[in-house]
Scaffold this active site. Structure first.
Site, mmCIF file in Angstrom:
data_model
loop_
_atom_site.group_PDB
_atom_site.id
_atom_site.type_symbol
_atom_site.label_atom_id
_atom_site.label_comp_id
_atom_site.label_asym_id
_atom_site.label_seq_id
_atom_site.Cartn_x
_atom_site.Cartn_y
_atom_site.Cartn_z
ATOM 1 N N GLY A 8 0.828 -1.197 0.000
ATOM 2 C CA GLY A 8 0.000 0.000 0.000
ATOM 3 C C GLY A 8 0.861 1.245 0.000
ATOM 4 O O GLY A 8 2.096 1.191 -0.006
ATOM 5 N N LYS A 27 -12.528 1.678 11.419
ATOM 6 C CA LYS A 27 -11.142 1.928 11.831
ATOM 7 C C LYS A 27 -11.052 2.210 13.328
ATOM 8 O O LYS A 27 -10.068 1.837 13.990
ATOM 9 C CB LYS A 27 -10.567 3.091 11.030
ATOM 10 C CG LYS A 27 -10.347 2.763 9.561
ATOM 11 C CD LYS A 27 -9.898 3.969 8.776
ATOM 12 C CE LYS A 27 -9.748 3.627 7.287
ATOM 13 N NZ LYS A 27 -9.361 4.816 6.468
#
Length: 564
Positions: free
Chosen positions: A22, A166
């Site tokens: 990522g 998250k």
């Protein structure tokens, strides 16, 4: 005496970077390898590793055995156990490139993935787990955050489900601390940017390409903290070391990470947009108007059962209109964190990277819709103001003709005759004029300028025949009946022509000239904005139509006939 390479390799610490391909994961892997004291296992959800020109450090490390790549799906715990076995530190970068409208999949990757990572680390004997969180977990846009620290409480409701997930993942990481010898901490970075960014800067580029980057949401005075990706990577390594030296102050804690230099959000955005050669933001929009538009779009999609894919845009609108700055004293004191790249240098490096990337992707010039409608030729250049001198001369000439024919007080035939007479006199007079008058060159008009080539005549004849045949086919289809759409098109066009000729041809021509020299130019400048506004309008009409159709009474079903 040189050190034995075997002994050097035995001193290397082993770590796993989950999500190592990522945006931030790549930066962390590169920094770990450049430090030279780590053996890095890069784990990601891609089946195979694809290296590009920016992965030279990783490529060399894989060749020398200091790095390896592993396919890992965080929804599959055994895969995580296998890759983390024997490692000292796991850097969990979280999931990226998720489909924000598929909330079930997002939950499995973010929340269930965090549970699997924690369980796998405890099972494989990992000592340290560092989670890459985000400052979004304390921000809902309802209140500004000025110099906020780790004592900030989490909001009860978040603008998007992704942020909510998250928050849950960060909580799981925090409460897993000191269980089965596992030490954990979370780093909350604020608006990360840098080379290879897949979210913030690409979103700005798409806004600029769409024409929306010229708008400022709110007053434009709100302050924000930004974080360069290399500094986030440095903070992760600092956290890994601090879990050994300052365990009691780091384990089970969260830390804000920024570049330690708050700036005006729109000054920062303007620097990026201008650096990538797009117009800087200049038009201010009220926050309430933008919020209303996003709420309307979200409601429309929910009514259509499509879910909502405006979470990113909504989150950007909140960031763009709110003050959000953080205090990093805890990270400086307990992690030993200070930025390794300043904000000014970060912007330069990031702009250089994206400029090269945009040059590769923008190899072809895309013609605008207005240019295509006008034939991509001289007419398009004139009406789209590509050559201001030609456009002005053409506009002046057409206006002179307009006033000559409609305001001279003469009939159309007499005006045409007078114009031809003046043209003939001027043409004849130019032939006797000297080549220079007071130093100015007098251009003669050669006779061949008035010749028409056979190919031009053939093309004109063919165009006339095509138009004629097209009209004949239209009237033939009308004579057959049944095509109501074509009937209304032809009848409407003829009726409009009748209104124009009976009302005022002069007013129509004046409107047509003004429209031609303004509308196409304006349309080209705001093509995408007009397209998106039109799409929103059509979506609203579709929702209204569906609601009306649903509320209409169903016709009574007729009884089936009985056959004896």
């Amino acid at each position: 005496m040189e050190e034995d390479p075997v002994n050097v390799d035995s001193q290397l610490k082993t770590c796993v970077v989950l999500g190592g391909r990522g945006f931030i994961g790549r930066s962390l892997v590169s920094r770990l390898l450049r430090l030279g004291s780590w053996t890095v296992r890069v784990a990601d959800s891609a089946q195979t590793l694809h290296l590009d020109e920016y992965d030279s450090v990783l490529e060399d490390a894989i060749s020398s055995g200091r790095a390896s790549y592993h396919y890992v799906d965080v929804r599959d715990k055994p895969q995580i156990v296998e890759v983390t076995e024997g490692s000292d530190v796991v850097f969990y970068m979280g999931a990226a490139d998720l489909r924000s409208h598929d909330y079930f999949d997002c939950y499995k990757v973010i929340v269930q993935g965090a549970r699997n990572v924690i369980s796998a680390c405890r099972e494989s004997g990992v000592r340290k787990l560092i989670y890459n969180s985000t400052a979004d977990v304390v921000f809902d846009g309802s209140q500004p955050i000025c110099d906020g620290d780790e004592s900030l409480s989490r909001p009860l409701k978040f603008p998007s489900m992704l942020t909510d997930f998250k928050v849950q993942a960060e909580g799981l990481i925090k409460f897993a601390n000191n269980r089965d010898g596992l030490l954990t901490c979370a780093l909350r970075s604020s608006i990360v940017f840098g080379p290879g960014d897949t979210e913030f800067v690409p979103f700005l580029v798409n806004l600029a390409k769409s024409g929306y980057a010229k708008f400022i949401i709110g007053s434009g005075e709100n302050m924000s903290d930004f974080t360069y990706s290399e500094n986030v990577s440095h903070a992760h390594i600092c956290a890994a070391e601090a879990l050994d030296s300052h365990m009691e102050f780091v384990a089970g804690k969260e830390f804000f990470i920024t570049n330690l230099k708050p700036v005006r959000f729109w000054d920062f955005v303007s620097h990026i947009v201008e650096g990538l050669e797009y117009p800087r933001p200049s038009i201010k929009l009220p926050v309430r108007l933008v919020s209303f538009v996003f709420s309307l779009l979200k409601w429309i999609q929910e009514q259509e059962g499509l879910g909502s894919n405006y979470d990113t845009a909504h989150q950007f609108a909140l960031l763009a209109s709110s003050t959000r700055t953080f205090n990093c004293n805890a990270a400086k004191k307990h992690l030993g964190y200070t930025p390794v790249v300043t904000l000014e240098v970060s912007l330069i490096l990031m702009l250089q990277w994206f400029s090269r990337d945009l040059e590769k992707s923008d190899d072809t010039i895309i013609q605008s819709t207005a240019d295509q409608l006008l034939g991509c030729g001289k007419v398009a250049d004139i009406l789209l103001w590509r050559n201001e001198k030609k456009t002005f001369v053409s506009f002046l000439f057409l206006n002179l003709l307009y006033y000559w024919f409609f305001f001279s007080g003469n009939t159309f035939a007499s005006s045409a005759a007078q114009l031809l007479f003046l043209f003939a006199v001027a043409l004849y007079g130019v032939a006797f004029m000297p080549s220079k008058i007071f130093g100015f060159q007098v251009k003669k008009i050669p006779p061949w300028r008035f010749e028409i080539s056979e190919s031009a005549v053939r093309d004109l004849s063919r165009d006339i025949v095509v138009v004629w045949n097209h009209g004949v086919r239209g009237f033939k289809s009308l004579s057959k009946g049944g095509d109501w759409i074509k009937f209304f098109k032809i009848a409407g066009s003829l009726y409009l022509l009748k209104l124009i000729l009976t009302r005022s041809l002069a007013a129509f021509l004046f409107t047509g000239i003004s429209f031609s020299f303004t509308a196409f130019f304006i349309y080209e400048q705001y093509e995408l904005e007009l397209y998106h506004l039109g799409r929103i309008f059509m979506e609203c009409l579709t929702v209204v139509k569906n609601m009306v159709v649903k509320n209409l009474p169903f016709p009574a079903t007729s009884a089936k006939p009985m056959f004896l």
